[in-house]
Design a protein around this motif. Structure first.
Motif, PDB file in Angstrom:
ATOM      1  N   VAL A 102      11.910  25.958  44.902  1.00  0.00           N
ATOM      2  CA  VAL A 102      12.103  26.656  46.176  1.00  0.00           C
ATOM      3  C   VAL A 102      12.926  25.822  47.148  1.00  0.00           C
ATOM      4  O   VAL A 102      13.787  26.348  47.863  1.00  0.00           O
ATOM      5  CB  VAL A 102      10.734  27.036  46.788  1.00  0.00           C
ATOM      6  CG1 VAL A 102      10.921  27.653  48.166  1.00  0.00           C
ATOM      7  CG2 VAL A 102      10.005  28.009  45.871  1.00  0.00           C
ATOM      8  N   GLN A 103      12.668  24.514  47.185  1.00  0.00           N
ATOM      9  CA  GLN A 103      13.421  23.634  48.091  1.00  0.00           C
ATOM     10  C   GLN A 103      14.913  23.728  47.809  1.00  0.00           C
ATOM     11  O   GLN A 103      15.736  23.863  48.716  1.00  0.00           O
ATOM     12  CB  GLN A 103      12.937  22.192  47.901  1.00  0.00           C
ATOM     13  CG  GLN A 103      13.578  21.193  48.841  1.00  0.00           C
ATOM     14  CD  GLN A 103      12.731  20.926  50.062  1.00  0.00           C
ATOM     15  OE1 GLN A 103      11.592  21.368  50.147  1.00  0.00           O
ATOM     16  NE2 GLN A 103      13.293  20.234  51.026  1.00  0.00           N
ATOM     17  N   ILE A 106      16.367  27.164  48.897  1.00  0.00           N
ATOM     18  CA  ILE A 106      16.603  27.273  50.341  1.00  0.00           C
ATOM     19  C   ILE A 106      17.878  26.518  50.720  1.00  0.00           C
ATOM     20  O   ILE A 106      18.691  26.994  51.516  1.00  0.00           O
ATOM     21  CB  ILE A 106      15.389  26.753  51.122  1.00  0.00           C
ATOM     22  CG1 ILE A 106      14.172  27.665  50.889  1.00  0.00           C
ATOM     23  CG2 ILE A 106      15.699  26.649  52.614  1.00  0.00           C
ATOM     24  CD1 ILE A 106      12.874  27.120  51.439  1.00  0.00           C
ATOM     25  N   SER A 109      20.914  28.562  49.838  1.00  0.00           N
ATOM     26  CA  SER A 109      21.012  29.906  50.408  1.00  0.00           C
ATOM     27  C   SER A 109      21.791  29.917  51.721  1.00  0.00           C
ATOM     28  O   SER A 109      21.564  29.092  52.606  1.00  0.00           O
ATOM     29  CB  SER A 109      19.613  30.468  50.642  1.00  0.00           C
ATOM     30  OG  SER A 109      19.671  31.704  51.330  1.00  0.00           O
ATOM     31  N   GLY A 112      19.098  32.250  54.014  1.00  0.00           N
ATOM     32  CA  GLY A 112      17.731  31.816  54.237  1.00  0.00           C
ATOM     33  C   GLY A 112      16.701  32.742  53.618  1.00  0.00           C
ATOM     34  O   GLY A 112      15.509  32.605  53.852  1.00  0.00           O
ATOM     35  N   HIS A 113      17.177  33.676  52.789  1.00  0.00           N
ATOM     36  CA  HIS A 113      16.287  34.607  52.083  1.00  0.00           C
ATOM     37  C   HIS A 113      16.372  34.306  50.590  1.00  0.00           C
ATOM     38  O   HIS A 113      17.430  34.478  49.975  1.00  0.00           O
ATOM     39  CB  HIS A 113      16.702  36.055  52.344  1.00  0.00           C
ATOM     40  CG  HIS A 113      16.495  36.499  53.755  1.00  0.00           C
ATOM     41  ND1 HIS A 113      15.772  37.627  54.086  1.00  0.00           N
ATOM     42  CD2 HIS A 113      16.902  35.965  54.942  1.00  0.00           C
ATOM     43  CE1 HIS A 113      15.757  37.768  55.407  1.00  0.00           C
ATOM     44  NE2 HIS A 113      16.444  36.778  55.944  1.00  0.00           N
ATOM     45  N   VAL A 114      15.263  33.854  49.992  1.00  0.00           N
ATOM     46  CA  VAL A 114      15.262  33.498  48.569  1.00  0.00           C
ATOM     47  C   VAL A 114      14.113  34.195  47.859  1.00  0.00           C
ATOM     48  O   VAL A 114      13.126  34.610  48.476  1.00  0.00           O
ATOM     49  CB  VAL A 114      15.173  31.973  48.366  1.00  0.00           C
ATOM     50  CG1 VAL A 114      16.299  31.260  49.117  1.00  0.00           C
ATOM     51  CG2 VAL A 114      13.825  31.430  48.800  1.00  0.00           C
ATOM     52  N   PHE A 135       7.002  26.615  53.320  1.00  0.00           N
ATOM     53  CA  PHE A 135       8.417  26.930  53.547  1.00  0.00           C
ATOM     54  C   PHE A 135       8.611  28.049  54.577  1.00  0.00           C
ATOM     55  O   PHE A 135       9.749  28.375  54.936  1.00  0.00           O
ATOM     56  CB  PHE A 135       9.084  27.348  52.233  1.00  0.00           C
ATOM     57  CG  PHE A 135       8.981  26.323  51.142  1.00  0.00           C
ATOM     58  CD1 PHE A 135       9.774  25.184  51.157  1.00  0.00           C
ATOM     59  CD2 PHE A 135       8.077  26.488  50.094  1.00  0.00           C
ATOM     60  CE1 PHE A 135       9.687  24.235  50.154  1.00  0.00           C
ATOM     61  CE2 PHE A 135       7.978  25.553  49.088  1.00  0.00           C
ATOM     62  CZ  PHE A 135       8.783  24.414  49.116  1.00  0.00           C
ATOM     63  N   ARG A 138      11.018  27.810  57.536  1.00  0.00           N
ATOM     64  CA  ARG A 138      12.409  27.466  57.258  1.00  0.00           C
ATOM     65  C   ARG A 138      13.186  28.582  56.590  1.00  0.00           C
ATOM     66  O   ARG A 138      14.417  28.624  56.661  1.00  0.00           O
ATOM     67  CB  ARG A 138      12.467  26.233  56.345  1.00  0.00           C
ATOM     68  CG  ARG A 138      11.815  25.002  56.953  1.00  0.00           C
ATOM     69  CD  ARG A 138      11.613  23.917  55.919  1.00  0.00           C
ATOM     70  NE  ARG A 138      12.809  23.750  55.089  1.00  0.00           N
ATOM     71  CZ  ARG A 138      12.798  23.253  53.870  1.00  0.00           C
ATOM     72  NH1 ARG A 138      11.648  22.897  53.322  1.00  0.00           N
ATOM     73  NH2 ARG A 138      13.914  23.115  53.194  1.00  0.00           N
ATOM     74  N   ALA A 139      12.483  29.478  55.908  1.00  0.00           N
ATOM     75  CA  ALA A 139      13.170  30.515  55.138  1.00  0.00           C
ATOM     76  C   ALA A 139      12.198  31.640  54.822  1.00  0.00           C
ATOM     77  O   ALA A 139      10.980  31.505  54.987  1.00  0.00           O
ATOM     78  CB  ALA A 139      13.723  29.933  53.831  1.00  0.00           C
ATOM     79  N   VAL A 141      10.693  33.410  51.821  1.00  0.00           N
ATOM     80  CA  VAL A 141      10.512  33.233  50.375  1.00  0.00           C
ATOM     81  C   VAL A 141       9.604  34.349  49.873  1.00  0.00           C
ATOM     82  O   VAL A 141       8.465  34.484  50.327  1.00  0.00           O
ATOM     83  CB  VAL A 141       9.885  31.863  50.046  1.00  0.00           C
ATOM     84  CG1 VAL A 141       9.751  31.703  48.535  1.00  0.00           C
ATOM     85  CG2 VAL A 141      10.720  30.737  50.644  1.00  0.00           C
TER      86      VAL A 141
END
Length: 263
Positions: A102-103, A106, A109, A112-114, A135, A138-139, A141
């Motif tokens: 995931v890190q 992000i 990206s 900011g959408h993962v 997370f 920050r984003a 997820v």
């Protein structure tokens, strides 16, 4: 007869998916001995609850320790998130898992959408919710159930029925982007999913797909080299026979004899 192995790395899951990690280890360390274990009798890990996974992991770790490994890799996201901490307490052998990157997603990206794609039991678990919670600031997820696509790898359809596999992947990507059209990076968070990478890239050419196996291999404390032996072992069950498994391996260009694991 089991060959003489020097501190092998043992890599396992319930099927063919973990060979992607074996291949990466072999590429990076040609002389490293490897035990590749496919626990077909316990398929699928991804549909087991935590207590069932703990029982399977305990039996498997005991078996693999018989090879005196330098390390053991649980090449499956579901047990890696759900029971890895408990499994590591079962042995003095270093045990690592495969976690969604995931890190890295992000960082890659633009929006900011993962998305994290994995089996249903992983995506729906409290452990997964806890895993992605840090997370949140920050984003965005989001987890998505990719079990249907994963099944195409386990049963060999991705080799023998490419049109059906493509249709499943296209529908999955359409459903994901319907939920959040801004998703631009997705993690292939099952060791099976990288086998379908070209299907995903064709279905969503504007998206980036990350393979979690890279981080796993790079983090290994590999230990002493051997003779570059890969020793394949597997359990079997009705519908998951040894001969069929060897056939699937040959179809992906892997000519590796598989020996029956005896617990």
């Amino acid at each position: 007869m089991t060959p003489e192995l020097t501190a092998p790395v043992a890599v396992f899951d319930a099927g063919i998916g973990s060979y992607s990690i074996v291949a990466k280890i072999r590429e990076k360390w040609p002389q490293k001995d490897i035990v590749y274990f496919a626990d077909r009798a316990s398929f699928p890990y991804g549909r087991k609850n935590a207590s069932s996974l703990q029982a399977v992991m305990r039996q498997t770790i005991d078996y693999l320790n018989g090879f005196n490994p330098s390390g053991i890799v649980i090449a499956s996201n579901a047990p890696s998130i759900m029971v890895l901490n408990d499994v590591q307490k079962l042995t003095s052998t270093p045990v690592s898992g495969v976690l969604p990157p995931v890190q890295a997603a992000i960082a890659a990206s633009a929006s900011g959408h993962v998305a994290v794609m994995g089996v249903a039991s992983l995506i729906d678990s409290d452990m997964f919710a806890q895993f992605i919670a840090p997370f949140a600031g920050r984003a965005r997820v989001t987890g998505f159930n990719a079990s249907g696509a994963i099944d195409h790898v386990e049963n060999g359809d991705f080799l023998f029925k490419p049109d059906e596999t493509r249709a499943t992947v296209e529908k999955l990507m359409a459903d994901i982007l319907a939920v959040d059209p801004e998703i631009d990076v997705l993690t292939l968070s099952s060791t099976h999913l990288p086998w379908l990478r070209r299907y995903f890239e064709e279905a969503a050419p504007n998206c980036t797909f990350l393979d979690p196996a890279d981080d796993v291999v790079n983090a290994l404390d590999i230990g002493p080299m051997g003779k570059g032996i890969t020793y394949g072992v597997a359990t079997e069950a009705p519908g998951f026979e040894m001969a069929e498994f060897e056939k699937m391996l040959r179809q992906i260009g892997v000519d590796l004899p598989i020996h029956k694991a005896v617990f």
